[in-house]
Design an enzyme around this catalytic site. Structure first.
Site, mmCIF file in Angstrom:
data_model
loop_
_atom_site.group_PDB
_atom_site.id
_atom_site.type_symbol
_atom_site.label_atom_id
_atom_site.label_comp_id
_atom_site.label_asym_id
_atom_site.label_seq_id
_atom_site.Cartn_x
_atom_site.Cartn_y
_atom_site.Cartn_z
ATOM 1 N N THR A 20 -6.650 14.001 -39.374
ATOM 2 C CA THR A 20 -5.413 14.733 -39.702
ATOM 3 C C THR A 20 -4.508 14.000 -40.705
ATOM 4 O OG1 THR A 20 -4.200 13.780 -37.846
ATOM 5 C CG2 THR A 20 -5.410 15.836 -37.421
ATOM 6 N N TYR A 57 0.790 9.073 -40.748
ATOM 7 C CA TYR A 57 0.372 10.264 -41.491
ATOM 8 C C TYR A 57 1.557 11.231 -41.581
ATOM 9 C CZ TYR A 57 -4.425 8.583 -40.692
ATOM 10 O OH TYR A 57 -5.578 7.824 -40.631
ATOM 11 N N GLN A 175 -12.662 1.750 -35.937
ATOM 12 C CA GLN A 175 -12.669 2.823 -36.937
ATOM 13 C C GLN A 175 -12.733 2.223 -38.342
ATOM 14 O OE1 GLN A 175 -9.769 6.329 -38.588
ATOM 15 N NE2 GLN A 175 -9.921 6.203 -36.379
ATOM 16 N N TYR A 203 -14.484 6.800 -40.686
ATOM 17 C CA TYR A 203 -13.568 7.625 -41.486
ATOM 18 C C TYR A 203 -14.054 7.754 -42.922
ATOM 19 C CZ TYR A 203 -10.750 3.660 -43.572
ATOM 20 O OH TYR A 203 -10.284 2.564 -44.254
ATOM 21 N N LEU A 206 -16.578 12.298 -45.824
ATOM 22 C CA LEU A 206 -16.766 13.146 -47.006
ATOM 23 C C LEU A 206 -16.339 12.422 -48.276
ATOM 24 C CD1 LEU A 206 -15.177 16.391 -45.479
ATOM 25 C CD2 LEU A 206 -17.529 15.566 -45.269
ATOM 26 N N CYS A 207 -16.034 11.130 -48.132
ATOM 27 C CA CYS A 207 -15.555 10.305 -49.261
ATOM 28 C C CYS A 207 -14.409 11.009 -49.986
ATOM 29 C CB CYS A 207 -16.702 9.949 -50.210
ATOM 30 S SG CYS A 207 -16.341 8.483 -51.180
ATOM 31 N N ALA A 280 -9.761 17.752 -42.599
ATOM 32 C CA ALA A 280 -9.587 19.158 -43.018
ATOM 33 C C ALA A 280 -8.142 19.571 -42.794
ATOM 34 C CB ALA A 280 -10.528 20.066 -42.234
#
Ligand code: NAP
Length: 331
Positions: A20, A57, A175, A203, A206-207, A280
């Site tokens: 997120t 974030y 992570q 993590y 999807l680069c 996403a």
């Protein structure tokens, strides 16, 4: 959906987790709350049970949105939350702070923003060399004993840093960054985690979109998007990565899959049963999720993929540009 148990706990989670960071907006050009909530609902509806977030974030924004999404989801009971601590901010300047005071305050802040009475996984976001491992680890251990957190994790730690932490508290998760193009951790972090039975949450699977198939030579990013400073996205390097992407895309299509499904499956099929984080912020970005399940990459296919990457990328660049500044003395 594949499920795994976090080592040393009774916490079961999906092997794909929703990331997120972009939902928080910071360094991703802003975010849309309603779209973000629908994305989180879609993830939960499609069997994702682990949501990875962090206070930094959007400086509280991502956790607040996750909290709102959980409150209005019929799957709230099965959702597991992984959040982080150890980064302080003033205005939009971030620095590391894993002191006992900060650890304790951040856990309470995360519980409030997320609207929950415990955190399933609490991770130290980045190592803070200015604070002894003993102080951070023992603070987390006390919070676990109080029932505020269930599992203890770290992120972006070297084996030496994890080893120092383990002298004072258990480590259930780690992570690190890991994807087809960012493989540094294979040398040391991955073997360490396997040897110490630490579950890995990878993590950047999807680069940062490079492995989605959507990025082109002329794709531009909005103001404040981290990819404007990511060395892989600079024109001279991007063309090499995109050449690899084209060949990987054909490799995926030959198997009836899309590039994004191949990229996530590649992470899942690495030794040690890792969890892959999928960043996403729009519901439709999770449409390919169902095609990740029910197949595996063989040893030969994994070797063929390595050849494709090596053929196009002779000088890989790592994710080190993301590291936040240190602070040498305690403030
Ligand atoms: P990522 O998952 O590798 O990539 C996210 C990017 O993929 C976004 O740019 C998004 O595009 C794109 N994308 C997602 N699904 C797509 C689809 N179906 N089609 C096309 N593009 C798609 O990168 P990440 O967000 O950096 O990493 C994932 C998560 O890992 C984060 O959210 C966070 O939870 C965690 N993380 C942790 C750390 C740490 O230090 N511990 C660091 C980085 C990330 P758009 O740009 O169009 O939205």
């Amino acid at each position: 959906m594949e499920i795994l148990r976090i080592e040393g706990t009774d916490i079961d989670v999906s092997r794909v987790a929703l990331g997120t960071w972009a939902i928080g907006g910071w360094l991703w050009g802003g975010s849309d709350e309603q779209l973000s909530i629908r994305t989180i609902h879609k993830a939960l509806d499609h069997g994702i049970t682990l949501i990875d977030t962090a206070p930094v974030y959007g400086f509280g924004q991502a956790e607040t949105i996750v909290g709102k999404a959980l409150a209005s989801s019929s799957h709230r009971a099965r959702a597991r939350i992984a959040t982080k601590l150890g980064l302080a901010w003033k205005d939009d300047k971030v620095r590391r702070d894993a002191s006992r005071e900060r650890v304790e305050r951040e856990v309470d802040d995360s519980l409030r923003r997320l609207g929950v009475d415990h955190l399933d996984i609490e991770q130290v976001h980045w190592p803070d060399p200015a604070v002894p491992a003993q102080e951070t680890a023992q603070a987390l251990l006390r919070l676990q004993q109080q029932g505020k957190i269930r599992a203890i994790g770290v992120s972006n730690y070297s084996p030496e840093q994890m080893s120092a932490f383990l002298d004072y508290a258990p480590l259930h998760t780690s992570q690190p960054p890991y994807n087809l193009f960012e493989r540094e951790i294979e040398r040391d972090v991955l073997p360490f985690c396997r040897n110490h039975r630490i579950t890995t949450l990878m993590y950047g699977a999807l680069c940062r979109g490079l492995l989605s198939g959507r990025i082109r030579v002329d794709t531009r990013f909005g103001e404040g998007d981290i990819r404007n400073v990511d060395p892989k996205f600079k024109p001279s390097r991007r063309q090499h990565y995109l050449a690899a992407v084209d060949e990987l895309d054909r490799f995926a299509q030959d198997r009836g899959k899309t590039l994004i499904q191949l990229a996530v499956r590649w992470v899942l099929d690495q030794p040690g049963s890792p969890i892959a984080l999928w960043g996403a912020r729009k519901p439709e970005q999770l449409d390919p999720l169902d095609g990740v399940w029910g197949w595996r990459l063989s040893a030969q296919e994994l070797a063929d993929i390595d050849q494709i990457v090596v053929r196009h990328i002779s000088e890989p660049v790592g994710p080190g540009f993301m590291a936040p500044p240190l602070h040498e003395t305690r403030s």
